[in-house]
Design a protein around this motif. Structure first.
Motif, PDB file in Angstrom:
ATOM      1  N   TYR A 166     -50.838  21.629  42.932  1.00 30.80           N
ATOM      2  CA  TYR A 166     -51.868  22.459  43.570  1.00 30.80           C
ATOM      3  C   TYR A 166     -52.958  21.584  44.188  1.00 30.80           C
ATOM      4  N   ASP A 212     -48.059  21.138  50.993  1.00 32.64           N
ATOM      5  CA  ASP A 212     -49.484  21.437  51.089  1.00 32.64           C
ATOM      6  C   ASP A 212     -49.817  22.666  50.237  1.00 32.64           C
ATOM      7  N   ARG A 213     -51.096  22.889  50.009  1.00 36.51           N
ATOM      8  CA  ARG A 213     -51.501  23.923  49.050  1.00 36.51           C
ATOM      9  C   ARG A 213     -50.995  25.315  49.448  1.00 36.51           C
ATOM     10  N   GLU A 214     -51.087  25.628  50.721  1.00 32.96           N
ATOM     11  CA  GLU A 214     -50.639  26.950  51.167  1.00 32.96           C
ATOM     12  C   GLU A 214     -49.143  27.149  50.917  1.00 32.96           C
ATOM     13  N   LYS A 215     -48.374  26.133  51.250  1.00 35.01           N
ATOM     14  CA  LYS A 215     -46.931  26.230  51.029  1.00 35.01           C
ATOM     15  C   LYS A 215     -46.613  26.317  49.542  1.00 35.01           C
ATOM     16  N   TYR A 216     -47.305  25.507  48.731  1.00 36.76           N
ATOM     17  CA  TYR A 216     -47.018  25.511  47.297  1.00 36.76           C
ATOM     18  C   TYR A 216     -47.367  26.859  46.658  1.00 36.76           C
ATOM     19  N   LEU A 217     -48.463  27.470  47.100  1.00 35.57           N
ATOM     20  CA  LEU A 217     -48.809  28.793  46.583  1.00 35.57           C
ATOM     21  C   LEU A 217     -47.733  29.816  46.949  1.00 35.57           C
ATOM     22  N   GLY A 218     -47.173  29.666  48.146  1.00 36.29           N
ATOM     23  CA  GLY A 218     -46.051  30.520  48.543  1.00 36.29           C
ATOM     24  C   GLY A 218     -44.835  30.292  47.659  1.00 36.29           C
ATOM     25  N   GLU A 241     -45.444  31.956  44.350  1.00 39.54           N
ATOM     26  CA  GLU A 241     -45.277  33.407  44.485  1.00 39.54           C
ATOM     27  C   GLU A 241     -43.797  33.777  44.426  1.00 39.54           C
TER      28      GLU A 241
END
Length: 401
Positions: free
Chosen positions: A28, A178-184, A187
């Motif tokens: 993250y 990147d953070r956005e991709k990892y959060l996806g 999910e």
């Protein structure tokens, strides 16, 4: 110490998620804890082979040393030369442990199973052989011992896949999303975990634990009265086929979800296989990483070799022979029993018929509409279910015991 089998009970998931928490936090914040990731994988592998399965722990160590030396030696050789005989020898040597383990039950070599057998030997063999084949093709040019071990011993998929490819895996493991991709990815991981629980611990439990044994008992009882035949084979067939899907698809979802938490996008293994419109479409949806492995590394190479050596004049004949050989090898891989081999032959011949039908449709412009599409799905589903009844080995129990 406790023996933990992958994705089998709540305790495993509790320990797994606690172990993965530091990795998730680091990812993250844009860092990959490579050493911690390796330690987690090794600890879970150790727990998998602990207790009564300690001998499997020794077996996987011997296996890994063997494969490490083979891939390293062949990579060094490939930089200087590309002799076909050497390539075949390296490939055969990589397969030998798996071949002996598959042969052991039939030959009653209990000591071989004890010495070489361990959970996941097939899938590790696929990874190693795939590396040798891609090294032969020039796609892999360097042997990195650290990345090789991380690829082979990647914990989420070590026991039953999905089967990853070395180059795809290395791209993920040497970078940080990147953070956005990892959060996806997180999910998706949560969704896959919940869907996997539904598949494996609810639907598969109902089908495989509650219903299937009852239907099998009724089929055996009925067959004893009707001299080997029973209409109870029909519910056995559908229950087994659906249980096979939900159990394995559930496991695969757990493996993919775990890999996503670790920042690695392990490929999916199933894509609505029972909505396939024909048998080829089915194999593009069912156990995808296995079927694509056989397609790329066996079928395509068989076709290329037979065309190069001009064994057959017709491309169609070449393709048909390759289909049958490819699926027979898959049948033998499952085990040296008549029903596995018959299952492979069934699908090999089925793919030949499937191609013939597709050519006929194209030539004669057979109408395509919603009705014909639904009918094609219905026929494919039932053909697959018949093959699963064969694969189950229940007919062997019913007729030959």
């Amino acid at each position: 110490m406790v023996n933990l089998q992958p994705y089998t009970d709540p305790m495993y998931f509790i320990i797994l998620l606690l172990a993965l928490l530091p990795l998730a936090i680091a990812l993250y914040f844009g860092k990959r804890l490579s050493w911690y990731e390796v330690i987690v994988s090794l600890v879970f592998i150790f727990l998998m082979f602990n207790g009564k399965k300690y001998h499997e722990g020794y077996a996987i160590i011997l296996f890994m040393i063997w494969q490490w030396l083979l891939v390293w030696a062949y990579t060094l050789y490939r930089k200087k030369s590309n002799n076909t005989v050497v390539f075949y020898v390296a490939t055969i040597l990589a397969i030998v442990p798996l071949f002996l383990v598959k042969l052991a039950p039939v030959a009653h070599w209990t000591h071989v199973s004890t010495l070489l057998g361990f959970l996941g030997i097939s899938y590790l063999t696929f990874r190693s052989v795939g590396m040798i084949l891609e090294t032969r093709d020039g796609a892999i040019k360097e042997f990195n011992p650290w990345l090789f071990l991380r690829f082979m011993l990647f914990m989420p998929s070590i026991s039953s896949g999905p089967i990853d490819r070395y180059r795809r895996f290395v791209k993920d493991i040497t970078t940080v999303p990147d953070r956005e991709k990892y959060l996806g990815m997180l999910e998706k991981a949560v969704w896959y975990f919940f869907l996997g629980f539904l598949y494996k611990f609810v639907l598969s439990h109902i089908l495989g634990t509650l219903l299937l044994p009852r239907f099998e008992s009724l089929a055996i009882l009925s067959a004893s009265v009707h001299h080997g035949w029973s209409w109870w084979l029909v519910p056995v067939m559908y229950t087994y086929g659906l249980d096979l899907f939900f159990d394995f698809a559930g496991y695969s979802l757990f493996a993919v979800a775990t890999s996503y938490v670790m920042g690695v996008e392990l490929p999916m293994n199933f894509d609505k296989p029972f909505l396939a419109k024909n048998l080829k479409d089915f194999w593009n949806r069912w156990h995808i990483t296995l079927s694509f492995w056989f397609r790329d590394y066996i079928f395509m190479r068989l076709v290329f070799m037979m065309m190069k050596k001009k064994w057959f004049k017709s491309r169609l004949t070449t393709s048909n022979i390759a289909y049958i050989i490819n699926m027979l090898i898959m049948g033998f891989w499952h085990g040296l029993h008549w029903y596995y081999i018959a299952y492979g032959l069934f699908h090999g011949v089925g793919l030949v018929i499937n191609d013939a039908w597709l050519r006929f449709k194209k030539k004669h412009k057979v109408p395509h509409n919603k009705f014909t599409e639904v009918f094609a799905i219905f026929v494919t589903f039932n053909v697959v279910m018949v093959s699963f009844l064969l694969f189950s080995g229940f007919l062997d129990k019913l007729w030959f015991k």
